[in-house]
Design a protein around this motif. Structure first.
Motif, PDB file in Angstrom:
ATOM      1  N   GLY A 165      18.215  26.329 -23.463  1.00 46.42           N
ATOM      2  CA  GLY A 165      18.479  25.730 -22.167  1.00 46.42           C
ATOM      3  C   GLY A 165      17.276  24.948 -21.657  1.00 46.42           C
ATOM      4  O   GLY A 165      16.203  24.967 -22.262  1.00 46.42           O
ATOM      5  N   PRO A 166      17.437  24.261 -20.547  1.00 43.46           N
ATOM      6  CA  PRO A 166      16.357  23.414 -20.016  1.00 43.46           C
ATOM      7  C   PRO A 166      15.261  24.240 -19.346  1.00 43.46           C
ATOM      8  O   PRO A 166      15.410  25.445 -19.122  1.00 43.46           O
ATOM      9  CB  PRO A 166      17.094  22.545 -18.984  1.00 43.46           C
ATOM     10  CG  PRO A 166      18.218  23.424 -18.504  1.00 43.46           C
ATOM     11  CD  PRO A 166      18.654  24.206 -19.720  1.00 43.46           C
ATOM     12  N   ASP A 167      14.157  23.581 -19.024  1.00 45.40           N
ATOM     13  CA  ASP A 167      13.103  24.217 -18.237  1.00 45.40           C
ATOM     14  C   ASP A 167      13.638  24.537 -16.844  1.00 45.40           C
ATOM     15  O   ASP A 167      14.500  23.815 -16.337  1.00 45.40           O
ATOM     16  CB  ASP A 167      11.894  23.270 -18.106  1.00 45.40           C
ATOM     17  CG  ASP A 167      11.130  23.122 -19.415  1.00 45.40           C
ATOM     18  OD1 ASP A 167      11.275  23.995 -20.283  1.00 45.40           O
ATOM     19  OD2 ASP A 167      10.393  22.114 -19.552  1.00 45.40           O
ATOM     20  N   PRO A 168      13.144  25.574 -16.205  1.00 49.97           N
ATOM     21  CA  PRO A 168      12.162  26.538 -16.723  1.00 49.97           C
ATOM     22  C   PRO A 168      12.827  27.576 -17.621  1.00 49.97           C
ATOM     23  O   PRO A 168      13.997  27.915 -17.429  1.00 49.97           O
ATOM     24  CB  PRO A 168      11.610  27.180 -15.443  1.00 49.97           C
ATOM     25  CG  PRO A 168      12.772  27.121 -14.493  1.00 49.97           C
ATOM     26  CD  PRO A 168      13.484  25.826 -14.788  1.00 49.97           C
ATOM     27  N   LEU A 169      12.076  28.064 -18.602  1.00 47.91           N
ATOM     28  CA  LEU A 169      12.584  29.102 -19.486  1.00 47.91           C
ATOM     29  C   LEU A 169      12.521  30.463 -18.790  1.00 47.91           C
ATOM     30  O   LEU A 169      11.682  30.694 -17.915  1.00 47.91           O
ATOM     31  CB  LEU A 169      11.745  29.145 -20.763  1.00 47.91           C
ATOM     32  CG  LEU A 169      11.769  27.886 -21.636  1.00 47.91           C
ATOM     33  CD1 LEU A 169      10.788  28.042 -22.794  1.00 47.91           C
ATOM     34  CD2 LEU A 169      13.169  27.604 -22.148  1.00 47.91           C
ATOM     35  N   ALA A 170      13.414  31.354 -19.208  1.00 50.36           N
ATOM     36  CA  ALA A 170      13.389  32.716 -18.675  1.00 50.36           C
ATOM     37  C   ALA A 170      12.053  33.365 -19.011  1.00 50.36           C
ATOM     38  O   ALA A 170      11.498  33.142 -20.086  1.00 50.36           O
ATOM     39  CB  ALA A 170      14.533  33.527 -19.274  1.00 50.36           C
ATOM     40  N   ARG A 171      11.545  34.170 -18.089  1.00 53.32           N
ATOM     41  CA  ARG A 171      10.265  34.846 -18.307  1.00 53.32           C
ATOM     42  C   ARG A 171      10.435  36.348 -18.122  1.00 53.32           C
ATOM     43  O   ARG A 171      11.234  36.798 -17.284  1.00 53.32           O
ATOM     44  CB  ARG A 171       9.201  34.325 -17.344  1.00 53.32           C
ATOM     45  CG  ARG A 171       8.959  32.825 -17.427  1.00 53.32           C
ATOM     46  CD  ARG A 171       7.837  32.390 -16.501  1.00 53.32           C
ATOM     47  NE  ARG A 171       6.523  32.769 -17.030  1.00 53.32           N
ATOM     48  CZ  ARG A 171       5.397  32.660 -16.348  1.00 53.32           C
ATOM     49  NH1 ARG A 171       5.419  32.213 -15.091  1.00 53.32           N
ATOM     50  NH2 ARG A 171       4.244  32.995 -16.884  1.00 53.32           N
ATOM     51  N   ALA A 172       9.703  37.119 -18.915  1.00 50.57           N
ATOM     52  CA  ALA A 172       9.718  38.575 -18.779  1.00 50.57           C
ATOM     53  C   ALA A 172       8.464  39.059 -18.066  1.00 50.57           C
ATOM     54  O   ALA A 172       8.497  40.019 -17.298  1.00 50.57           O
ATOM     55  CB  ALA A 172       9.834  39.236 -20.145  1.00 50.57           C
ATOM     56  N   THR A 173       7.332  38.397 -18.343  1.00 52.69           N
ATOM     57  CA  THR A 173       6.071  38.702 -17.672  1.00 52.69           C
ATOM     58  C   THR A 173       5.382  37.373 -17.381  1.00 52.69           C
ATOM     59  O   THR A 173       5.830  36.313 -17.827  1.00 52.69           O
ATOM     60  CB  THR A 173       5.132  39.568 -18.545  1.00 52.69           C
ATOM     61  OG1 THR A 173       4.581  38.764 -19.595  1.00 52.69           O
ATOM     62  CG2 THR A 173       5.885  40.758 -19.152  1.00 52.69           C
ATOM     63  N   GLU A 174       4.258  37.432 -16.674  1.00 57.79           N
ATOM     64  CA  GLU A 174       3.549  36.193 -16.338  1.00 57.79           C
ATOM     65  C   GLU A 174       2.943  35.530 -17.576  1.00 57.79           C
ATOM     66  O   GLU A 174       2.533  34.373 -17.532  1.00 57.79           O
ATOM     67  CB  GLU A 174       2.461  36.470 -15.303  1.00 57.79           C
ATOM     68  CG  GLU A 174       1.385  37.416 -15.775  1.00 57.79           C
ATOM     69  CD  GLU A 174       0.345  37.693 -14.709  1.00 57.79           C
ATOM     70  OE1 GLU A 174      -0.737  38.215 -15.070  1.00 57.79           O
ATOM     71  OE2 GLU A 174       0.608  37.389 -13.530  1.00 57.79           O
TER      72      GLU A 174
END
Length: 264
Positions: A165-174
């Motif tokens: 998918g496009p930005d922003p990508l999913a994040r789990a931590t910083e």
């Protein structure tokens, strides 16, 4: 023995059953150039048969040949090959993972790419308390994990964007990559090193190292990884030993899967 129409559960979807019947017919060498004859042999209405052929060809499950004929498509063959290879891959990986977990004292995993996700097929645990929450069957956005990054590396930027998918990508931590540009930079580092490292990028306080598993065609088919508490990765000497163990295990599994020895 197959169920009769009277025995079949009511919730089954008949269009899917007809599509499977058609695929079996084509796989057995059945001809589709004469729709009326193909309809008679498959028991599928001629108009429905024509729509099924068009749909399956559009999806790449069938391929059009000359004279209105069809053959099994690359997408179908790829799915079949992946299913067979996955069975062999898991059985061959288990002793490799067991040795890797024993050698490093870390959890060892076998991972493949499923769409834009890292799918965890097998796991061996050391005789230590459980730290990582990843279980067999877990699916994690591929860019968040070290094995997932290695599996994404063989895809071009546009394919990665389509998968993630496009930005922003999913994040789990910083520490997770938040953009495709950040991910591309990580993948370049992984390629230069021949393995992938992360520190708290998916689970806080958990580090990971992964190496690619190659198939007979020279393509990446899976990745092996280890994960554990950041403290267990310690100084550079320990990290070097862990990396060597992971890369050695991945090379051993690659050879078991028919790949040649790694280049010098």
């Amino acid at each position: 023995m197959a169920e009769t129409a009277e025995e079949a559960p009511e919730h089954l979807i008949s269009p899917v059953q007809r599509a499977i019947r058609l695929l079996e017919y084509v796989a057995a060498g059945g001809e589709t150039g004469n729709l009326s004859e193909a309809a008679r042999r498959t028991g599928i209405n001629r108009a429905t048969l024509a729509r099924l052929l068009d749909t399956l060809a559009h999806e790449g499950v069938l391929e059009r040949a000359g004279g209105g004929e069809h053959r099994l498509g690359l997408r179908f063959l790829g799915l079949a090959a992946s299913a067979l290879a996955s069975r062999d891959l898991v059985s061959l990986a288990r002793p490799v993972l067991a040795r890797l977990a024993a050698r490093t004292g870390l959890s060892a995993y076998l991972v493949v790419l499923s769409g834009g996700e890292a799918l965890y097929l097998a796991r061996e645990m050391p005789d230590t308390p459980l730290v990582s929450h990843i279980r067999i069957g877990s699916r994690v956005p591929a860019h968040l994990t070290t094995p997932g990054r290695l599996l994404l590396a063989g895809r071009g930027p546009e394919e990665r964007r389509a998968l993630l998918g496009p930005d922003p990508l999913a994040r789990a931590t910083e520490r997770s990559p938040a953009t495709h540009a950040a991910l591309a930079a990580l993948l370049a580092e992984d390629a230069a090193r021949g393995c992938a490292w992360s520190a708290s990028a998916y689970e806080p306080g958990v580090d990971s190292c992964a190496a690619p598993v190659w198939g007979a065609d020279g393509m990446t088919i899976a990745a092996l990884s280890v994960a554990g508490p950041s403290a267990q990765f310690g100084p550079d000497t320990i990290r070097t030993n862990i990396e060597q163990a992971v890369r050695g295990a991945a090379a051993a599994l690659s050879q078991a899967m028919g790949a040649g020895p790694p280049a010098a």
